[in-house]
Design an enzyme around this catalytic site. Structure first.
Site, PDB file in Angstrom:
ATOM      1  N   ASP A 257     -47.741  -9.153 -60.833  1.00  0.00           N
ATOM      2  CA  ASP A 257     -48.367  -7.866 -61.109  1.00  0.00           C
ATOM      3  C   ASP A 257     -48.504  -7.574 -62.603  1.00  0.00           C
ATOM      4  O   ASP A 257     -49.112  -6.578 -62.996  1.00  0.00           O
ATOM      5  CB  ASP A 257     -47.601  -6.724 -60.428  1.00  0.00           C
ATOM      6  CG  ASP A 257     -46.129  -6.664 -60.833  1.00  0.00           C
ATOM      7  OD1 ASP A 257     -45.763  -7.237 -61.888  1.00  0.00           O
ATOM      8  OD2 ASP A 257     -45.346  -6.043 -60.100  1.00  0.00           O
ATOM      9  N   GLY A 258     -47.933  -8.442 -63.440  1.00  0.00           N
ATOM     10  CA  GLY A 258     -48.066  -8.257 -64.877  1.00  0.00           C
ATOM     11  C   GLY A 258     -47.222  -7.137 -65.446  1.00  0.00           C
ATOM     12  O   GLY A 258     -47.353  -6.795 -66.623  1.00  0.00           O
TER      13      GLY A 258
ATOM     14  N   ARG B  68     -43.048  -5.554 -78.712  1.00  0.00           N
ATOM     15  CA  ARG B  68     -42.288  -6.583 -79.433  1.00  0.00           C
ATOM     16  C   ARG B  68     -42.998  -6.934 -80.733  1.00  0.00           C
ATOM     17  O   ARG B  68     -44.229  -7.011 -80.793  1.00  0.00           O
ATOM     18  CB  ARG B  68     -42.151  -7.826 -78.549  1.00  0.00           C
ATOM     19  CG  ARG B  68     -41.380  -8.959 -79.209  1.00  0.00           C
ATOM     20  CD  ARG B  68     -41.024 -10.028 -78.207  1.00  0.00           C
ATOM     21  NE  ARG B  68     -42.193 -10.668 -77.623  1.00  0.00           N
ATOM     22  CZ  ARG B  68     -42.149 -11.443 -76.537  1.00  0.00           C
ATOM     23  NH1 ARG B  68     -41.008 -11.630 -75.904  1.00  0.00           N
ATOM     24  NH2 ARG B  68     -43.242 -12.012 -76.073  1.00  0.00           N
TER      25      ARG B  68
ATOM     26  N   ASP C  43     -41.362 -22.897 -73.203  1.00  0.00           N
ATOM     27  CA  ASP C  43     -42.276 -21.776 -73.435  1.00  0.00           C
ATOM     28  C   ASP C  43     -41.542 -20.550 -73.957  1.00  0.00           C
ATOM     29  O   ASP C  43     -42.184 -19.567 -74.347  1.00  0.00           O
ATOM     30  CB  ASP C  43     -43.041 -21.426 -72.150  1.00  0.00           C
ATOM     31  CG  ASP C  43     -42.122 -21.086 -70.991  1.00  0.00           C
ATOM     32  OD1 ASP C  43     -41.381 -21.979 -70.550  1.00  0.00           O
ATOM     33  OD2 ASP C  43     -42.131 -19.925 -70.527  1.00  0.00           O
TER      34      ASP C  43
END
Length: 477
Positions: free
Chosen positions: A125-126, A176, A252
């Site tokens: 859903d991000g 961030r 990552d």
């Protein structure tokens, strides 16, 4: 000081084009509220702290408004996750809003985490949830105060949007900051998809924006790798010296800057356990505390592999061979400083290992023990089960210090009183989930000065309660 409206954008990464990222508009939170903000992070952008009290601050950092000069992009990358290559990852719940240039000419990425679905969300859903956003905020601001390189966090906002993980939670966003959001996985993506022209373009961009001095070297790409590798191992040495467990050291999640990045199920040690696993999904213990240096080396080897179209393999192997000794030297230096040992001595490593083994055998609290030793407090003895063995070690320790007393005065400045223990974060999160953000803000302020005892804050320096020891945290957020 400047205002939000006056931030100067220069979106260099966006100009690389659609091969490297996709334009995506944030999905705003409903009824957003500001949970917490960082004056220290705001200062990196020259922002007036009063801006955090304005309505536009919350609007911008909950995705409800966007600067006209911003160019939000979801970055594409891949990576090795728990040792297995995943061919396409990317920003599945975060957007690089743009790059801001401050008055000192420094570039800072503004990255909005939890901004909604992207082409890389992989059926997700991000969204980010409140608990993980608070945890990343607190860690991002606590680590630099300890001298550990890290991305930074400007603020957390929360809305009324339901988000479903193990249970229903509330959606939140975290802003961030980092000088770059390029990861090891960016290079892996273009290497394994055989897009070597794009890989060369990414390398050149990274050299220009992150390591411009390496361009003067006879082998610029090798020089860049050397610096990335050394920065990474110096960071890991600080993790180990201060008992920090990252929990998900996938490639990552490794920054090309050599900074702590992508906080998930992290933890600071409570009682000393070299094999501590903070991520309950890490069933094999791949990312256990004592394995972090070797995993960092493994990840750097993955980055080196991605650079082989442009650097000789033997040159990269030679650089990799230097890294564990480099780490060991840096770690031992940091621990000497914490223990008040000046000028290296041949017996230092053995003496340190004896202390750590006794701490392991006694389940001694890592932070309290080292602080008591720094204060020459006899109560340090109470941290050990075999007190006769500790007494023997202490005599050797004191004799070691007596060889050169010049390091004794600096011990209190590098042995924290306060660390971000998981139970402290959990208490703040539980209050925040009831719309009480006071404890999050208080804990944030406390951790800005971790080395100084603060009156009335004794409880924050105490050992964790039984329920709060060895908490394991989930990756899900």
């Amino acid at each position: 000081m400047t205002s939000l409206a006056d931030l100067q954008f220069d979106n260099r990464f966006a100009r690389l084009g659609d091969t490297f990222s996709t334009r995506v508009v944030p999905e705003p939170l409903s009824n957003p509220r500001l949970v917490v903000s960082s004056e220290d992070a705001m200062a990196l952008l020259d922002l007036d702290p009063a801006e955090a009290q304005t309505e536009i601050f919350t609007e911008l950092f909950s995705g409800r408004q966007i600067w006209s000069a911003a160019e939000p992009r979801a970055m594409v990358y891949s990576g090795h996750q728990f040792g297995v290559y995943n061919p396409q990852l990317g920003d599945g719940r975060g957007l690089l809003l743009g790059e801001v240039v401050n008055s000192r000419g420094e570039y800072w990425d503004l990255h909005l985490k939890g901004a909604g679905s992207t082409p890389y969300s992989r059926m997700g859903d991000g969204r980010a949830v409140l608990r993980s956003s608070i945890r990343e905020f607190l860690a991002s601001e606590a680590l630099p105060a300890l001298g550990i390189p890290s991305s930074r966090a400007l603020c957390v906002t929360v809305g009324d949007d339901p988000v479903y993980r193990e249970r229903q939670e509330r959606g939140a966003m975290l802003l961030r900051l980092a000088r770059s959001h390029i990861r090891f996985g960016h290079f892996e993506y273009f290497y394994y998809t055989r897009q070597h022209d794009a890989l060369r373009q990414l390398i050149d961009f990274t050299l220009q924006t992150c390591y411009p001095h390496c361009q003067q070297d006879a082998e610029p790409v090798l020089a860049m790798f050397r610096e990335v590798a050394r920065r990474t191992m110096h960071m890991i040495a600080r993790w180990q010296a201060y008992g920090f467990c990252h929990g998900v050291m996938n490639t990552d999640n490794m920054s090309i800057l050599g900074i702590t990045f992508d906080f998930g199920p992290y933890a600071f040690l409570d009682d000393y356990d070299a094999g501590h696993i903070c991520n309950h999904s890490d069933h094999a213990g791949r990312y256990a505390f004592h394995r972090q240096p070797a995993i960092a080396h493994w990840n750097l080897a993955c980055l080196a592999q991605a650079l082989t179209p442009f650097v000789e393999v033997d040159q990269l192997k030679a650089e990799l061979a230097t890294l564990i000794p480099l780490y060991q030297a840096q770690y031992l230096h940091l621990m000497r400083t914490r223990l008040g040992w000046a000028s290296a001595q041949p017996e230092d490593e053995q003496l340190l290992q004896q202390l750590l083994q006794q701490m392991q055998d006694s389940a001694s609290d890592y932070h309290i023990t080292l602080r008591l030793l720094a204060e020459d407090d006899p109560a340090a003895r109470d941290q050990f089960i075999d007190r006769a063995a500790f007494d023997g070690w202490l005599r050797q320790h004191q004799a070691r210090q007596a060889l050169d007393t010049s390091a004794l005065a600096g011990r209190l400045a590098c042995n924290p009183v306060y660390v971000l223990r998981n139970y402290l974060a959990q208490q703040a999160i539980e209050a925040a989930e009831q719309n009480d953000f006071a404890e999050v803000r208080h804990l944030h302020q406390l951790l800005r000065q971790p080395f100084t005892r603060q009156p009335g804050r004794e409880a924050y320096a105490a050992p964790p309660p039984d329920w709060g020891r060895r908490l394991e945290i989930s990756c899900s957020s």
